[in-house]
Design an enzyme around this catalytic site. Structure first.
Site, PDB file in Angstrom:
ATOM      1  N   ASN A 383       0.796  -0.964   0.058  1.00 17.68           N
ATOM      2  CA  ASN A 383      -0.143  -0.083   0.180  1.00 17.68           C
ATOM      3  C   ASN A 383       0.789   1.429  -0.028  1.00 17.68           C
ATOM      4  O   ASN A 383       0.854   2.097  -1.042  1.00 17.68           O
ATOM      5  CB  ASN A 383      -0.729   0.013   1.194  1.00 17.68           C
ATOM      6  CG  ASN A 383      -2.194   0.800   1.006  1.00 17.68           C
ATOM      7  OD1 ASN A 383      -2.157   1.804   0.457  1.00 17.68           O
ATOM      8  ND2 ASN A 383      -3.086   0.607   1.745  1.00 17.68           N
ATOM      9  N   ASP A 384       1.603   1.523   1.118  1.00 22.69           N
ATOM     10  CA  ASP A 384       2.284   2.865   1.230  1.00 22.69           C
ATOM     11  C   ASP A 384       3.396   2.910   0.176  1.00 22.69           C
ATOM     12  O   ASP A 384       3.605   4.078  -0.136  1.00 22.69           O
ATOM     13  CB  ASP A 384       2.916   2.781   2.735  1.00 22.69           C
ATOM     14  CG  ASP A 384       1.613   2.833   3.611  1.00 22.69           C
ATOM     15  OD1 ASP A 384       0.662   3.406   3.510  1.00 22.69           O
ATOM     16  OD2 ASP A 384       1.839   2.366   4.798  1.00 22.69           O
ATOM     17  N   VAL A 385       4.011   1.869  -0.261  1.00 23.41           N
ATOM     18  CA  VAL A 385       5.192   1.830  -0.976  1.00 23.41           C
ATOM     19  C   VAL A 385       4.841   2.026  -2.571  1.00 23.41           C
ATOM     20  O   VAL A 385       5.622   2.162  -3.462  1.00 23.41           O
ATOM     21  CB  VAL A 385       6.067   0.678  -0.803  1.00 23.41           C
ATOM     22  CG1 VAL A 385       6.811   0.663   0.666  1.00 23.41           C
ATOM     23  CG2 VAL A 385       5.442  -0.423  -1.267  1.00 23.41           C
TER      24      VAL A 385
END
Length: 457
Positions: A383-385
């Protein structure tokens, strides 16, 4: 050969094994053997230390070793791969706490005033060990999701706590023998460890774990100097140096300073500006059959694994899917972000466990140039990456962090249980991109369904 010579020889053998083992940890093919070699080295170092003249109270030593074995071995053998970051944090905290306790015991046991060349390292070990112990325990609670809330601490508060700890240490070094001051050092350093780690989350957590690991190593080395214990000095410096280098490399990969990681409070779970504005998008769902068609007729597929793959234990299913696609002439690569998962190297270990060839794993700098020619990016629980807000939204807490450029692919398939945010607690506009399709469900089941559909084509 005297007893002292034998002990020195054993230490040399142990340290050689430490270095060989550490070198073999660089790659997944040799990591297991490297770990075993380093463990043998540690066993030799412990034996050499116990052979030192003056070592006594064997009953207490045996009880301590027995408790450690009874707790450590079953815990290490039964831990799931998804819980490995928590275990690393917990074990690291135990190391820091042990060093802090050694410092207390040595300070209290001193019959005469300790010389400065022993007292100063002892005070350093107490401060850094206490920070590592309490910080690691907070990291464990956050990774285990036992601590979901967070507080933002003004940097001045953390600075004041550090100043108090150092000032008290200077008072003791100047001649005070007050035990109360020593306990206050541990208290202020411990409060600093808690308040520094509580606001941290998201992609910063692997950096925090690595930093605390380096702290534990440095504190152990300082304790070794105070105790004149060669094993502690060498082992502590190896851990401290390797942890420091790893921390620097990960911080560089995120395009952030270590100070920014510890004081910016990224991923606190608070609603971000992007999340507030992100309600205008509509995600498009898809089916396993449609995904199978896209993958089967692609030339290049890039798999982007994340923590969701680890939670679902989907790495073997992913490897099987890749094998099936390669039989059909599809090139399959894996994009590995430096902070994917919850600890350094998390994805590499999982994929190596599934026998994915190491040359298929591409670091971020190597794979980002490939996304422009990628037909399908298969994002599995990452998600964040992959969040483009890191490039475009200056108000996002992850703004400036290098990401995997999956949005530059011709199409993107995201495997995810729901539309919930990642560990950083912010929305991901990639999910609303018109060329992105979402396949909801457990990653392992979803990949297995896709594989079945591919085989049926």
């Amino acid at each position: 050969m005297s007893r002292a010579d034998v002990i020195s020889l054993l230490y040399i053998v142990a340290f050689s094994l430490f270095i060989v083992g550490l070198r073999m940890l660089r790659g997944p093919r040799t990591a297991v053997r490297g770990n075993q070699i380093a463990a043998v080295g540690m066993a030799i170092a412990v034996g050499a230390t116990l052979a030192q003249p003056g070592v006594g109270d064997w009953l207490l030593i045996v009880i301590g070793v027995a408790i450690g074995v009874a707790v450590g071995v079953p815990a290490a053998r039964s831990v799931k791969m998804t819980a490995m970051p928590q275990m690393v944090a917990l074990f690291n905290g135990v190391g820091g706490g042990a060093v802090a306790l050694i410092a207390v015991v040595e300070f209290r046991a001193a019959d005469v005033e300790l010389p400065l060349d022993a007292l100063i390292p002892l005070l350093f070990a107490a401060i850094v060990g206490s920070i590592s112990f309490w910080g690691s325990n907070v990291a464990f609670l956050k990774l285990q999701e036992l601590m979901k809330g967070s507080i933002r601490t003004p940097p001045a508060v953390n600075g004041a706590l550090l100043l108090i700890a150092v000032a008290l240490a200077v008072v003791i070094a100047a001649g005070s023998e007050s035990e109360l001051l020593f306990w206050l050092i541990l208290l202020s350093a411990g409060a600093l460890g808690v308040l520094a780690v509580v606001p941290i989350g998201g992609a910063d957590m692997p950096v925090v774990i690595s930093t605390l690991n380096a702290f534990t190593g440095l504190s152990a080395a300082a304790a070794g100097i105070a105790l004149d214990n060669t094993a502690l000095i060498v082992a502590g410096m190896l851990v401290g140096a390797s942890g420091s280098i790893l921390t620097k490399q990960m911080a560089d990969a995120m395009n952030r300073s270590i100070a920014n990681v510890f004081f910016a409070g990224v991923g606190t779970g608070a609603t971000s500006a992007l999340a507030a504005a992100g309600g205008g998008g509509t995600a498009r769902s898809t089916s396993a059959a449609d995904v199978a068609i896209q993958l089967s007729y692609a030339r290049l597929v890039v798999v982007v694994p994340g923590y969701g793959m680890a939670v679902a234990q989907a790495q073997r299913a992913v490897a099987d899917l890749a094998t099936e696609l390669e039989k059909r002439g599809v090139e399959v690569l894996y994009a590995i972000h430096p902070v994917a998962g919850r600890m350094p190297g998390h994805m590499n270990v999982l994929l190596a466990e599934a026998d994915v060839p190491y040359d298929r794993l591409k670091e971020m700098d190597d794979i980002n140039g490939e996304f422009a020619r990628t037909d399908v990016s298969l994002v599995i629980g990452a998600n964040d990456v992959t969040n483009p807000a890191a490039r475009t939204e200056s108000g996002s807490p992850i703004y400036g962090m290098p990401i995997l450029d999956v949005d530059k692919s011709a199409s993107v398939i995201v495997l995810k249980r729901s539309m919930s945010s990642g560990f950083a607690g912010i929305d991901n506009p990639l999910f609303y991109d018109p060329k992105t399709a979402m396949l909801f469900g457990d990653a392992k089941s979803s990949v297995a369904d896709i594989l079945t559909e591919v085989q049926a084509l």
